[in-house]
Design a protein around this motif. Structure first.
Motif, mmCIF file in Angstrom:
data_model
loop_
_atom_site.group_PDB
_atom_site.id
_atom_site.type_symbol
_atom_site.label_atom_id
_atom_site.label_comp_id
_atom_site.label_asym_id
_atom_site.label_seq_id
_atom_site.Cartn_x
_atom_site.Cartn_y
_atom_site.Cartn_z
ATOM 1 N N LEU A 158 0.830 -1.201 0.000
ATOM 2 C CA LEU A 158 0.000 0.000 0.000
ATOM 3 C C LEU A 158 0.865 1.251 0.000
ATOM 4 O O LEU A 158 1.774 1.396 0.820
ATOM 5 C CB LEU A 158 -0.911 -0.006 1.214
ATOM 6 N N TYR A 217 -3.654 5.925 0.987
ATOM 7 C CA TYR A 217 -5.063 5.588 1.060
ATOM 8 C C TYR A 217 -5.866 6.841 1.344
ATOM 9 O O TYR A 217 -5.329 7.876 1.752
ATOM 10 C CB TYR A 217 -5.314 4.540 2.146
ATOM 11 N N ASN A 269 -9.738 7.450 3.251
ATOM 12 C CA ASN A 269 -10.963 6.875 3.823
ATOM 13 C C ASN A 269 -12.214 7.588 3.337
ATOM 14 O O ASN A 269 -13.299 7.004 3.310
ATOM 15 C CB ASN A 269 -10.914 6.905 5.347
ATOM 16 N N GLY A 310 -14.569 2.075 3.871
ATOM 17 C CA GLY A 310 -13.410 1.528 4.548
ATOM 18 C C GLY A 310 -13.665 0.149 5.099
ATOM 19 O O GLY A 310 -12.794 -0.482 5.668
ATOM 20 N N GLU A 311 -14.871 -0.350 4.950
ATOM 21 C CA GLU A 311 -15.203 -1.677 5.469
ATOM 22 C C GLU A 311 -14.655 -2.740 4.537
ATOM 23 O O GLU A 311 -14.600 -2.563 3.338
ATOM 24 C CB GLU A 311 -16.727 -1.835 5.533
ATOM 25 N N ASP A 312 -14.258 -3.820 5.092
ATOM 26 C CA ASP A 312 -13.748 -4.911 4.284
ATOM 27 C C ASP A 312 -14.817 -5.956 4.042
ATOM 28 O O ASP A 312 -14.559 -6.998 3.476
ATOM 29 C CB ASP A 312 -12.539 -5.541 4.977
ATOM 30 N N LEU A 313 -16.050 -5.662 4.458
ATOM 31 C CA LEU A 313 -17.066 -6.698 4.431
ATOM 32 C C LEU A 313 -17.344 -7.208 3.025
ATOM 33 O O LEU A 313 -17.737 -8.336 2.835
ATOM 34 C CB LEU A 313 -18.355 -6.179 5.061
ATOM 35 N N TYR A 314 -17.152 -6.377 2.041
ATOM 36 C CA TYR A 314 -17.395 -6.804 0.671
ATOM 37 C C TYR A 314 -16.153 -6.694 -0.178
ATOM 38 O O TYR A 314 -16.215 -6.756 -1.390
ATOM 39 C CB TYR A 314 -18.537 -5.990 0.056
ATOM 40 N N GLY A 315 -15.022 -6.502 0.431
ATOM 41 C CA GLY A 315 -13.778 -6.560 -0.302
ATOM 42 C C GLY A 315 -13.451 -5.311 -1.083
ATOM 43 O O GLY A 315 -14.227 -4.365 -1.142
ATOM 44 N N TYR A 316 -12.285 -5.344 -1.651
ATOM 45 C CA TYR A 316 -11.823 -4.257 -2.486
ATOM 46 C C TYR A 316 -12.170 -4.525 -3.947
ATOM 47 O O TYR A 316 -12.188 -5.659 -4.403
ATOM 48 C CB TYR A 316 -10.299 -4.143 -2.406
ATOM 49 N N PHE A 358 -10.571 -3.554 -7.598
ATOM 50 C CA PHE A 358 -9.325 -3.056 -8.172
ATOM 51 C C PHE A 358 -9.507 -2.633 -9.622
ATOM 52 O O PHE A 358 -10.344 -3.180 -10.350
ATOM 53 C CB PHE A 358 -8.249 -4.148 -8.140
ATOM 54 N N TYR A 367 -11.827 -10.595 9.526
ATOM 55 C CA TYR A 367 -12.478 -11.413 8.524
ATOM 56 C C TYR A 367 -11.404 -12.043 7.640
ATOM 57 O O TYR A 367 -10.279 -11.570 7.582
ATOM 58 C CB TYR A 367 -13.405 -10.552 7.658
ATOM 59 N N THR A 380 -10.547 -13.062 3.771
ATOM 60 C CA THR A 380 -10.968 -12.728 2.415
ATOM 61 C C THR A 380 -10.004 -13.333 1.401
ATOM 62 O O THR A 380 -8.795 -13.316 1.615
ATOM 63 C CB THR A 380 -11.006 -11.207 2.218
ATOM 64 N N TYR A 411 -8.814 -13.433 -2.719
ATOM 65 C CA TYR A 411 -8.822 -12.739 -3.995
ATOM 66 C C TYR A 411 -8.154 -13.609 -5.059
ATOM 67 O O TYR A 411 -7.314 -14.456 -4.759
ATOM 68 C CB TYR A 411 -8.071 -11.413 -3.908
ATOM 69 N N GLY A 443 -5.895 -6.508 -12.038
ATOM 70 C CA GLY A 443 -5.922 -6.321 -10.602
ATOM 71 C C GLY A 443 -6.598 -7.492 -9.914
ATOM 72 O O GLY A 443 -7.351 -8.240 -10.528
ATOM 73 N N PRO A 444 -6.334 -7.676 -8.628
ATOM 74 C CA PRO A 444 -6.998 -8.763 -7.891
ATOM 75 C C PRO A 444 -8.508 -8.596 -7.917
ATOM 76 O O PRO A 444 -9.025 -7.479 -7.967
ATOM 77 C CB PRO A 444 -6.440 -8.593 -6.474
ATOM 78 N N PHE A 491 -12.082 -9.856 -5.936
ATOM 79 C CA PHE A 491 -12.679 -10.455 -4.751
ATOM 80 C C PHE A 491 -13.379 -11.763 -5.119
ATOM 81 O O PHE A 491 -14.130 -11.836 -6.082
ATOM 82 C CB PHE A 491 -13.691 -9.471 -4.150
ATOM 83 N N GLN A 516 -15.554 -14.098 1.128
ATOM 84 C CA GLN A 516 -15.159 -13.608 2.451
ATOM 85 C C GLN A 516 -15.968 -14.316 3.522
ATOM 86 O O GLN A 516 -17.152 -14.615 3.309
ATOM 87 C CB GLN A 516 -15.393 -12.101 2.547
ATOM 88 N N GLY A 538 -11.029 -4.387 7.994
ATOM 89 C CA GLY A 538 -10.853 -3.161 7.230
ATOM 90 C C GLY A 538 -11.438 -1.940 7.885
ATOM 91 O O GLY A 538 -11.052 -0.816 7.591
ATOM 92 N N ARG A 539 -12.367 -2.148 8.826
ATOM 93 C CA ARG A 539 -13.013 -0.983 9.420
ATOM 94 C C ARG A 539 -12.065 -0.191 10.299
ATOM 95 O O ARG A 539 -12.280 0.978 10.519
ATOM 96 C CB ARG A 539 -14.224 -1.442 10.240
#
Lengths: 114, 117
Positions: free
Chosen positions: A45, A48, A50, A97-103, A105, B32, B34, B36, B43-44, B46, B49, B93-94
């Motif tokens: 990284l 970033y 937020n 910023g939540e990772d609940l559904y991923g990034y 790209f 969590y 996850t 990829y 790019g990666p 998803f 998860q 991630g939060r």
């Protein structure tokens, strides 16, 4: 199609030159990220954000700067390129910023500094 | 930091089920898991998860034992197009980038899966 658009796709840049890599998303995600990917080192990284108006430093921020004037755009600037900045650069975003559904790209920018 | 360990490479054949295991011994309560997928020059992307037990979607299944110190990505009946690098990530991630917080997502080098005809 919703997603992230990066430009340019690839670039050869002379050392010492300034360059901005563009990143635009249309998903209204709050958080955005810039990564670089190098063989044997994986994804690291750089910077970033937020939310619009805020930015922060990641693992390898030196030599790079970012801005986040609005939700959709997150440009990455190399003020004076050096050969060690040769890499593939990926822009990503996530919701709040939540990772609940991923990034999500982008497809990347392949940069070669000579 | 929640570090992950996964095999560097795996080989399989079309039609087989592929299981990729990731070790994350110091996973935190809020983390969590996850996965990829990354194709060359892209790019990666998803995949899936989960937090505990089993999660299944149209692409894969994710198995997480009760102690959550490992997880297994299961790809049913792989095809040549599943040849890619697969990354396991652990993190919340939060709070990753909150001011003064040192937690971060570590990508690692992933598992390079080769599916053969």
């Amino acid at each position: 199609i919703a997603g992230i658009t990066q430009a340019p796709t690839s670039q050869i840049l002379a050392a010492g030159r300034r360059m901005t890599l563009r990143c635009t998303q249309d998903m209204r995600h709050n958080a955005m990220y810039w990564y670089r990917q190098d063989l044997g080192l994986g994804l690291r990284l750089i910077h970033y954000s937020n939310t619009a108006g805020t930015t922060g430093k990641g693992e390898v921020p030196d030599g790079y700067s970012v801005s986040r004037a609005n939700t959709d755009d997150f440009p990455l600037t190399l003020a004076s390129a050096v050969p060690s900045q040769t890499s593939v650069y990926f822009c990503a975003s996530s919701d709040s910023g939540e990772d609940l559904y991923g990034y999500t790209f982008g497809s990347g920018t392949r940069l070669t500094v000579v | 930091l929640a570090k992950t360990t996964q095999p560097i490479s795996m080989d399989s054949y079309e039609g087989q089920e592929v299981n990729i295991t990731c070790s994350h011994n110091n996973i935190a309560t809020n983390d969590y898991i996850t996965w990829y997928q990354q194709f060359p020059s892209q790019g990666p992307r998803f995949i899936i998860q989960g937090y505990k037990t089993k999660v299944t979607n149209e692409v894969a299944s994710l198995f997480i034992p009760a102690d959550r110190k490992s997880s297994t990505l299961s790809l049913p009946r792989v095809s040549l197009s599943d040849t890619a690098v697969y990354y396991c990530l652990v993190g919340d991630g939060r709070v990753v980038w909150a001011a003064g917080n040192n937690r971060k997502l570590i990508w690692g080098l992933g598992t390079s899966l080769a599916v053969n005809p």
